[in-house]
Design a protein around this motif. Sequence first.
Motif, PDB file in Angstrom:
ATOM      1  N   HIS A  89       2.071  17.854   3.029  1.00  0.00           N
ATOM      2  CA  HIS A  89       2.428  16.438   2.422  1.00  0.00           C
ATOM      3  C   HIS A  89       2.699  15.414   3.418  1.00  0.00           C
ATOM      4  O   HIS A  89       3.081  15.515   4.406  1.00  0.00           O
ATOM      5  CB  HIS A  89       3.817  16.758   1.665  1.00  0.00           C
ATOM      6  N   SER A  90       1.902  14.195   2.894  1.00  0.00           N
ATOM      7  CA  SER A  90       2.092  13.186   3.825  1.00  0.00           C
ATOM      8  C   SER A  90       2.078  11.948   2.933  1.00  0.00           C
ATOM      9  O   SER A  90       1.337  11.858   1.755  1.00  0.00           O
ATOM     10  CB  SER A  90       0.598  13.106   4.688  1.00  0.00           C
ATOM     11  N   VAL A  91       3.051  11.131   3.027  1.00  0.00           N
ATOM     12  CA  VAL A  91       3.352   9.891   2.402  1.00  0.00           C
ATOM     13  C   VAL A  91       3.449   8.578   3.454  1.00  0.00           C
ATOM     14  O   VAL A  91       4.070   8.862   4.394  1.00  0.00           O
ATOM     15  CB  VAL A  91       4.865  10.066   1.727  1.00  0.00           C
ATOM     16  N   THR A  92       2.673   7.564   3.158  1.00  0.00           N
ATOM     17  CA  THR A  92       2.698   6.383   3.816  1.00  0.00           C
ATOM     18  C   THR A  92       3.072   5.246   3.147  1.00  0.00           C
ATOM     19  O   THR A  92       2.306   5.045   1.812  1.00  0.00           O
ATOM     20  CB  THR A  92       1.618   5.921   4.670  1.00  0.00           C
ATOM     21  N   SER A  93       3.749   4.188   3.381  1.00  0.00           N
ATOM     22  CA  SER A  93       3.779   3.016   2.652  1.00  0.00           C
ATOM     23  C   SER A  93       3.862   1.907   3.671  1.00  0.00           C
ATOM     24  O   SER A  93       4.402   1.945   4.821  1.00  0.00           O
ATOM     25  CB  SER A  93       5.057   2.882   1.859  1.00  0.00           C
ATOM     26  N   ASN A  94       3.103   0.791   3.267  1.00  0.00           N
ATOM     27  CA  ASN A  94       3.174  -0.643   3.962  1.00  0.00           C
ATOM     28  C   ASN A  94       3.222  -1.551   3.156  1.00  0.00           C
ATOM     29  O   ASN A  94       2.656  -1.998   2.237  1.00  0.00           O
ATOM     30  CB  ASN A  94       1.873  -0.478   4.718  1.00  0.00           C
ATOM     31  N   LEU A  95       4.110  -2.574   3.509  1.00  0.00           N
ATOM     32  CA  LEU A  95       4.557  -3.703   2.719  1.00  0.00           C
ATOM     33  C   LEU A  95       4.455  -4.862   3.681  1.00  0.00           C
ATOM     34  O   LEU A  95       5.145  -5.102   4.636  1.00  0.00           O
ATOM     35  CB  LEU A  95       5.879  -3.658   1.989  1.00  0.00           C
TER      36      LEU A  95
ATOM     37  N   SER B 248       5.402  16.459   6.155  1.00  0.00           N
ATOM     38  CA  SER B 248       6.012  17.828   6.344  1.00  0.00           C
ATOM     39  C   SER B 248       5.575  18.277   7.643  1.00  0.00           C
ATOM     40  O   SER B 248       4.639  18.020   8.188  1.00  0.00           O
ATOM     41  CB  SER B 248       5.325  18.611   5.239  1.00  0.00           C
ATOM     42  N   GLY B 249       6.356  19.651   7.977  1.00  0.00           N
ATOM     43  CA  GLY B 249       6.398  19.995   9.425  1.00  0.00           C
ATOM     44  C   GLY B 249       5.106  20.659   9.793  1.00  0.00           C
ATOM     45  O   GLY B 249       4.232  21.016   8.919  1.00  0.00           O
ATOM     46  N   LEU B 250       4.422  20.136  10.932  1.00  0.00           N
ATOM     47  CA  LEU B 250       3.228  20.783  11.507  1.00  0.00           C
ATOM     48  C   LEU B 250       3.353  22.269  11.950  1.00  0.00           C
ATOM     49  O   LEU B 250       4.632  22.425  12.402  1.00  0.00           O
ATOM     50  CB  LEU B 250       2.824  19.796  12.821  1.00  0.00           C
ATOM     51  N   PRO B 251       2.251  23.038  12.004  1.00  0.00           N
ATOM     52  CA  PRO B 251       2.426  24.274  12.420  1.00  0.00           C
ATOM     53  C   PRO B 251       2.884  24.547  13.913  1.00  0.00           C
ATOM     54  O   PRO B 251       2.197  23.878  14.831  1.00  0.00           O
ATOM     55  CB  PRO B 251       1.135  24.900  12.027  1.00  0.00           C
ATOM     56  N   PHE B 252       3.259  25.692  14.413  1.00  0.00           N
ATOM     57  CA  PHE B 252       3.612  25.939  16.032  1.00  0.00           C
ATOM     58  C   PHE B 252       3.849  27.376  15.844  1.00  0.00           C
ATOM     59  O   PHE B 252       4.005  28.066  14.900  1.00  0.00           O
ATOM     60  CB  PHE B 252       4.767  25.156  16.389  1.00  0.00           C
ATOM     61  N   THR B 253       3.487  27.769  16.891  1.00  0.00           N
ATOM     62  CA  THR B 253       3.704  29.523  17.547  1.00  0.00           C
ATOM     63  C   THR B 253       5.093  29.477  18.020  1.00  0.00           C
ATOM     64  O   THR B 253       5.608  29.118  18.975  1.00  0.00           O
ATOM     65  CB  THR B 253       2.548  29.951  18.474  1.00  0.00           C
TER      66      THR B 253
ATOM     67  N   THR C  77       0.663  -1.183  -0.037  1.00  0.00           N
ATOM     68  CA  THR C  77      -0.048  -0.012  -0.081  1.00  0.00           C
ATOM     69  C   THR C  77       0.973   1.308   0.031  1.00  0.00           C
ATOM     70  O   THR C  77       1.661   1.546   0.910  1.00  0.00           O
ATOM     71  CB  THR C  77      -0.925  -0.047   1.191  1.00  0.00           C
ATOM     72  N   LEU C  78       0.576   2.109  -1.156  1.00  0.00           N
ATOM     73  CA  LEU C  78       1.361   3.514  -1.095  1.00  0.00           C
ATOM     74  C   LEU C  78       0.301   4.566  -0.978  1.00  0.00           C
ATOM     75  O   LEU C  78      -0.763   4.315  -1.829  1.00  0.00           O
ATOM     76  CB  LEU C  78       2.046   3.532  -2.244  1.00  0.00           C
ATOM     77  N   SER C  79       0.539   5.603  -0.158  1.00  0.00           N
ATOM     78  CA  SER C  79      -0.499   6.653  -0.336  1.00  0.00           C
ATOM     79  C   SER C  79       0.191   7.923  -0.227  1.00  0.00           C
ATOM     80  O   SER C  79       1.405   8.143   0.423  1.00  0.00           O
ATOM     81  CB  SER C  79      -1.542   6.742   0.966  1.00  0.00           C
ATOM     82  N   TYR C  80      -0.239   9.109  -0.711  1.00  0.00           N
ATOM     83  CA  TYR C  80       0.200  10.447  -0.598  1.00  0.00           C
ATOM     84  C   TYR C  80      -0.996  11.302  -0.529  1.00  0.00           C
ATOM     85  O   TYR C  80      -2.074  11.286  -1.438  1.00  0.00           O
ATOM     86  CB  TYR C  80       0.920  10.768  -2.169  1.00  0.00           C
ATOM     87  N   SER C  81      -0.800  12.525   0.094  1.00  0.00           N
ATOM     88  CA  SER C  81      -1.914  13.373   0.161  1.00  0.00           C
ATOM     89  C   SER C  81      -1.249  14.635   0.058  1.00  0.00           C
ATOM     90  O   SER C  81      -0.183  14.917   0.934  1.00  0.00           O
ATOM     91  CB  SER C  81      -2.831  13.320   1.428  1.00  0.00           C
ATOM     92  N   LEU C  82      -1.859  15.709  -0.391  1.00  0.00           N
ATOM     93  CA  LEU C  82      -1.352  17.132  -0.238  1.00  0.00           C
ATOM     94  C   LEU C  82      -2.705  17.947   0.026  1.00  0.00           C
ATOM     95  O   LEU C  82      -3.801  17.876  -0.472  1.00  0.00           O
ATOM     96  CB  LEU C  82      -1.091  17.377  -2.009  1.00  0.00           C
ATOM     97  N   SER C  83      -2.679  18.582   1.020  1.00  0.00           N
ATOM     98  CA  SER C  83      -3.797  19.269   1.799  1.00  0.00           C
ATOM     99  C   SER C  83      -3.491  20.408   2.284  1.00  0.00           C
ATOM    100  O   SER C  83      -2.225  21.028   2.652  1.00  0.00           O
ATOM    101  CB  SER C  83      -4.338  18.369   2.779  1.00  0.00           C
TER     102      SER C  83
END
Length: 753
Positions: free
Chosen positions: A624-630, A648-653, A599-605
């Motif tokens: 950006h988020s990428v996951t893979s599972n074999l 990719s990095g999460l936001p912070f103050t 399983t390979l997945s990618y999301s741009l949000s």
Amino acid sequence: MTYLFFFQYLAPSRIFISILIMLSVSGICFAQGYGSLRGNVVDSLNGEALPYANIILEGTERGATADLNGNFIIRGLTGGKTYTVNVSFLGYRTLTQEVKIDADRISVIRIQLSPINIQLQAIEKIGEKYNRPNETDLGLQKINVRDIELLPKGVETDIFRSLQFVPGVQNTGDVSARYYVRGGGSNQNLVLLNGVSVYNPFHAFGLFSIIDPEMINALEFYKGGFTADYGGRLSSILNLVTKDGNKNRYGTSATISFLTGKASVEGPIPEGSFIFTGRKSLFRDILRKFINYKNAPFDFYDFSGKINFLSQNTKDLTKISISTFNSLDQIKNEDPLKADYEWINNIYSAYWFQEWEDVPIYSETSASLSSFTGEIKPNESEAKQRYNKVKDVSFLADITYVSESSDEIKVGMSIKSIKTETKFENLQGTRTNLSDNGLHLNIYAKYKLLRWEDFGVDIGTRVNVLTLAKNKGSVLEPRVNLTFRPLPTIAVKAAWGIYTQDLITLVNDNEIITIFEPWLITPDYLRIPEAIHYVLGMEINQIDNLTISGEAYYKFLKNTAEMNENKASSSDPDFVAGKGEAYGIEMLMNYNRDIIQLTLSYSLSWSYKEVNGWIYYPKYDTRHSVTSNLNINLGNGWQTSLSWFFNSGLPFTQIEGFYDKLYFDDLFFSGGLYGYYLPFTVLADKNLGRLPTYHRLDLGLTKQFILAFTKISLSVNVLNVYNRKNIFYFERDTGARVNMLPFMPTATLKVEL
């Protein structure tokens, strides 16, 4: 922030009901000389239902997919003809059986599939996965017990943590099992256990789910665009169905990991079966790695039980279930300078499924009680008090008719009586006590058009007759979900819908770890939160065993209840109205052939919130988020898995600086004015900074073998194989960096009798 005002107010409510009625009337017709085939599919060894099993009639284009209870029905078959039925399911031997169809009658078959020994799967052909070509399933992920067994285990298998493999699902790191779907908050996700709402489905500060995967038989996860069957939340639905228990023999199992010990017992009873499971925390050292090696005396358990009664009539399919689920979390510190914590979930339900004799109708009825109590006791610490109690008494009933053309008509109702009690203290020390109750009455109806193989549509609406909150939202919640196949290997899908949510939670966006979110009914001074979903997708099955799918979505949120961070007195409101939007693109590739699952997945949000005219990124916004599972079946009982995650990095103050601020103890002291200086932190605009990227590799190896009459499974897993130092947060008072999980080996041993 971009708003699609045209689409926001595009609510075809006027013509919606008339279309639904017109379609319903056209579908209710009885063709003379035709018969039907009804049945259910179960495991031959234990009698458990096999959801999503495939039923195909040889030499025809007719077939069906079993539902969550393993049941199916195929209509419009030529009477007096004998059909050859092929039934298949991944991991089971395909069964072929001949069935004669009588005109104007419903023939009933009960199918038992034999599982294939895991040691033989590498050399023997097994059932393949198949979905109905016109299935209206955009945004739906179906997972059965076989898939659950292959989920990455980590410390131990956790369903909520495994959802991160679904594109569009975000989390805020290793330290929490809370999940966020397509820009919605965690309180916008509905978790159902056997159809009953679970209000706090987390153990140990939210580190793990209270749902033990070993008691689950199947689950359905809707990440958006869900149909009129479901309501009450803005973002997603997670529907979990527990096992019924072994109907053929008595059995027990015991499992121990670095975190918990658990056991189960199951077996047959007259005309039915039972299963009881329990899990208890045993070791605390592993938990310290999740909370930066701080001491916390975690103590938790969960218990589930289910008793089932099945009809012995050969002409209908009836099932009655009584189930219970209970969980407790406690953190009791001997030090009075530290706070104590407690969470309790209690769920009791009764369920009746009935497929009526000689008519293509089935009904589902349930009654349930779900309660949650959570409390933070500050003692002499600086923690703020929180107390929450929720009591939900629900009754649900629906009925489904399947026409000769395979179209489906479903109508139902839901009644909920909910009482909430909430006490909390904000950062300024202002205390609030809220108590409320209400009655929610909802009627829903939908028409599922499935008569054409290359086109399917699910059109329906929910009608909010009574709402918990006094300020009502949309009375109608229309929904549309459709599938069109221009080519046999390509499907174009779309979904649209309006969704409302009466219940809200007290959420502080500035908290790094959310202890628990108190639930309450939307206050009278706010309107009910509402969301509109727009989803467009495509699925390609050009190559055998390979599926590639993509979805684009836009979600608009309005009237969201946000915590009033500026509250200074009891007269100030506790919540203010907010709004938001989220949009993105998701890609998913599944390859499943014999011994390999990939399983390979990618999301741009993108996701945004707006409160008091201020627009910012929520803490779970990930670009950006990428996951893979074999997973590979090595044969001879060996199985290995590899999982890799990238975000990719999460936001912070960010911190802009410090200065010495002068504080006064008493402005009215007659002896003179005295004060003192303390460092004061100056913060930048909210969540404009970005943490470094996150990535992690996990490995797992499992061996299954039989010793005498005992089945044994030993799993060894390694989290964060290359010891990536993923940042969790910076301490504001010291500037010290706190990382997430380091390199961590774990093991799990399971014994079944």
